[in-house]
Scaffold this active site. Structure first.
Site, PDB file in Angstrom:
ATOM      1  CB  SER A   1     -12.517  40.766  33.035  1.00 43.26           C
ATOM      2  OG  SER A   1     -11.967  41.208  34.238  1.00 43.26           O
TER       3      SER A   1
ATOM      4  N   GLY B   1     -14.348  36.032  43.155  1.00 44.08           N
ATOM      5  CA  GLY B   1     -15.429  36.993  43.362  1.00 44.08           C
ATOM      6  C   GLY B   1     -16.195  37.247  42.071  1.00 44.08           C
TER       7      GLY B   1
ATOM      8  NE  ARG C   1     -13.326  39.689  47.171  1.00 47.38           N
ATOM      9  CZ  ARG C   1     -12.932  39.555  45.914  1.00 47.38           C
ATOM     10  NH1 ARG C   1     -12.416  38.418  45.510  1.00 47.38           N
ATOM     11  NH2 ARG C   1     -13.042  40.550  45.071  1.00 47.38           N
TER      12      ARG C   1
ATOM     13  CB  SER D   1     -18.302  47.005  41.582  1.00 47.20           C
ATOM     14  OG  SER D   1     -18.290  45.622  41.305  1.00 47.20           O
TER      15      SER D   1
ATOM     16  CD  GLN E   1     -16.096  41.230  40.798  1.00 46.57           C
ATOM     17  OE1 GLN E   1     -16.598  41.192  41.918  1.00 46.57           O
ATOM     18  NE2 GLN E   1     -14.899  40.749  40.542  1.00 46.57           N
TER      19      GLN E   1
ATOM     20  CG  ASP F   1      -7.857  43.847  39.249  1.00 48.27           C
ATOM     21  OD1 ASP F   1      -8.298  43.936  40.414  1.00 48.27           O
ATOM     22  OD2 ASP F   1      -8.531  43.425  38.304  1.00 48.27           O
TER      23      ASP F   1
ATOM     24  CE  LYS G   1     -10.997  45.000  43.796  1.00 48.99           C
ATOM     25  NZ  LYS G   1     -12.181  44.723  42.975  1.00 48.99           N
TER      26      LYS G   1
ATOM     27  NE  ARG H   1      -5.337  42.519  45.392  1.00 47.56           N
ATOM     28  CZ  ARG H   1      -5.979  42.213  44.278  1.00 47.56           C
ATOM     29  NH1 ARG H   1      -6.442  43.168  43.496  1.00 47.56           N
ATOM     30  NH2 ARG H   1      -6.162  40.963  43.941  1.00 47.56           N
TER      31      ARG H   1
HETATM   32  C1  S3P Z   1     -13.515  42.449  37.703  1.00 45.13           C
HETATM   33  C2  S3P Z   1     -13.796  43.658  38.239  1.00 45.13           C
HETATM   34  C3  S3P Z   1     -13.011  44.254  39.326  1.00 45.13           C
HETATM   35  C4  S3P Z   1     -11.637  43.616  39.423  1.00 45.13           C
HETATM   36  C5  S3P Z   1     -11.697  42.129  39.376  1.00 45.13           C
HETATM   37  C6  S3P Z   1     -12.342  41.656  38.083  1.00 45.13           C
HETATM   38  C7  S3P Z   1     -14.416  41.925  36.670  1.00 45.13           C
HETATM   39  O1  S3P Z   1     -13.696  44.064  40.535  1.00 45.13           O
HETATM   40  O2  S3P Z   1     -10.997  44.029  40.594  1.00 45.13           O
HETATM   41  O3  S3P Z   1     -10.394  41.575  39.440  1.00 45.13           O
HETATM   42  O4  S3P Z   1     -14.047  40.986  35.939  1.00 45.13           O
HETATM   43  O5  S3P Z   1     -15.534  42.441  36.571  1.00 45.13           O
HETATM   44  P1  S3P Z   1     -14.877  45.036  40.965  1.00 45.13           P
HETATM   45  O6  S3P Z   1     -15.833  45.053  39.858  1.00 45.13           O
HETATM   46  O7  S3P Z   1     -15.502  44.468  42.205  1.00 45.13           O
HETATM   47  O8  S3P Z   1     -14.209  46.366  41.216  1.00 45.13           O
END
Ligand code: S3P
Length: 421
Positions: free
Chosen positions: A14, A87, A115, A159, A161, A307, A334, A338
């Site tokens: 991340s 993603g 996704r 999230s 992300q 995760d 995911k 998952r």
């Molecule tokens: C991540 C956030 C998570 C995680 C992914 C990495 C990130 O996803 O599952 O492996 O680096 O921001 P989500 O933010 O969609 O939950």
């Protein structure tokens, strides 16, 4: 076959993605020590370079030269952004380029194409971005360069992300964004933005992100990825006589929910904080402490262990009683669904497992069986969980799609052999 010894997990995925993608928006040059070397971060790096970013070096040390938002592209031609399986790349990058002139086409592999992207598009569109999905999925197109304004965004899905995408888009907006987090999620975007001289203020569960110019720090260290370390640390809690230490591991509270769960289940977990800033990191030792006992994983805990659910579900299969994982809905979005994947594959290993609405129930202790084949569905985290299950049973069961482990932990199998002494 106990697990024994120390290991250094790969650089945090991340944080690595964010360092690379934030370099698109920041000026200056930065030495990055310990950037993750899995395929996912390589995808971010490849895109960074294709947009004109410079990356020198490799292995454990890399120098990134920022682009300060001035992408080297022909703004009249479509720019293809192939996000592969990642993603995180797709979502953070969409936020990063939303305000930058250009015609961007985001795509990815077969799994990423499944996704959901509407949840990403919605807040960016609200900010004024010109962005479209293809029936809610990739390909996503952005005609960048619109003047964006800040928004109030409630991170309902929990999230990181989405939070990251809104944060990065706001850097080039005309007014601040307020991001409200009902449940805290990993905070790496805001930390890195602040390290780069940006301004993200945090009051309780609200972030105020200001537009602003970023400058890369001269040098930065990426701590080890807890999501990768989790496989061996959990393995040690499950296998008699094991004791394993992860060195230089990220200890951010928003990332180590799995250690709190293992502790509750009765494993011996000791954490030693060696560095507080910019990210807490240090040593974690997990030792076998007898049979684990079932627990309940609450909805509030989900972002801090999202995760790690596959490997925790394996732990639950070997623990005494029924472990309930509440509100696992996000797992459906995911690399694969998952939640269903865990359920089918644990079932194939002889585990009593069921899903009720979005809660996962795993009952143990199970004497794992060895089916003819296991199938990860090309999901790297499920693949490593199944490889650990196979290791515990001592069988040679093939794991379909196991090559996907290179997404996050290319040296996983060698490390497993090394720790099995
Ligand atoms: C991540 C956030 C998570 C995680 C992914 C990495 C990130 O996803 O599952 O492996 O680096 O921001 P989500 O933010 O969609 O939950």
């Amino acid at each position: 076959m106990p697990l024994h010894g120390e290991f250094i997990p790969p650089g945090d995925k991340s944080i690595s993605h964010r360092l690379v993608l934030i370099s698109l928006l920041a000026e200056g040059e930065m030495i990055v020590n310990g950037l993750a070397e899995g395929d996912d971060v390589k995808t971010s790096l490849r895109i960074f370079q294709s947009l004109g970013g410079e990356a020198r070096g490799g292995g454990n040390q890399m120098t990134l030269k920022g682009l300060d938002g001035k992408l080297r592209i022909d703004i009249l031609k479509p720019v293809d952004l192939d996000c592969g399986n990642s993603g995180t790349t797709a979502r953070l990058l969409a936020g990063a380029v939303a305000a930058l002139p250009g015609f961007y086409i985001f795509d990815g592999d077969e799994l990423l194409r499944r996704r959901p992207m509407e949840r990403l598009v919605e807040p960016l569109r609200q900010m004024g971005a010109c962005i479209e999905t293809t029936s809610g999925n990739l390909p996503v197109t952005i005609i960048g360069g619109n003047s964006l304004h800040g928004i109030e965004f409630i991170n309902q899905e929990g999230s990181a992300q989405l939070k990251g995408a809104v944060t990065l888009a706001t850097l080039n907006a005309t007014s601040p964004s307020y991001i409200i987090e009902p449940v805290p999620t990993r905070d790496h975007t805001e930390k890195i933005v602040n390290i780069c001289g940006g301004q993200v203020l945090i009051h309780g569960s609200t972030l105020k992100v200001y537009p602003g110019q970023l400058t890369l720090p001269a040098e930065i260290y990426v701590p080890g990825d807890p999501s990768s370390a989790a496989f061996f640390l959990t393995g040690a809690a499950l296998i008699t006589d094991s004791i394993v230490t992860a060195k230089n591991m990220l200890l951010s509270g928003a990332r180590i929910g799995f250690l709190r769960v293992l502790d509750r289940m009765g494993a011996s977990v000791s954490i030693s904080l060696e560095q507080e800033k910019p990210e807490p990191c240090g040593k974690v030792t997990v030792a076998y402490n007898g049979q684990l006992i079932a627990t309940e994983v609450t909805s509030e805990e989900v972002p801090s262990l999202i995760d790690e659910v596959p490997i925790l579900a394996l732990a639950a299969a070997l623990a005494k009683g029924t472990t309930i994982f509440r509100n696992m809905r996000e797992l459906r979005f995911k690399e694969i669904d998952r939640l269903t994947g865990i359920c089918y594959q644990l079932g194939a290993l002889g585990v009593q497992v069921k899903i009720e609405s979005d809660d996962l129930f795993v009952t143990g202790p199970t004497k794992l069986i060895s089916p003819e084949i296991l199938d990860s569905g090309h999901d790297h985290r499920l693949a490593m969980t199944l490889l650990m299950a196979r290791f515990i049973t001592g069988s040679n069961t093939p794991v379909r799609g196991e090559e996907s482990i290179s997404i996050s932990y290319p040296s996983f199998k060698e490390e497993l052999i090394r720790l099995n002494v």
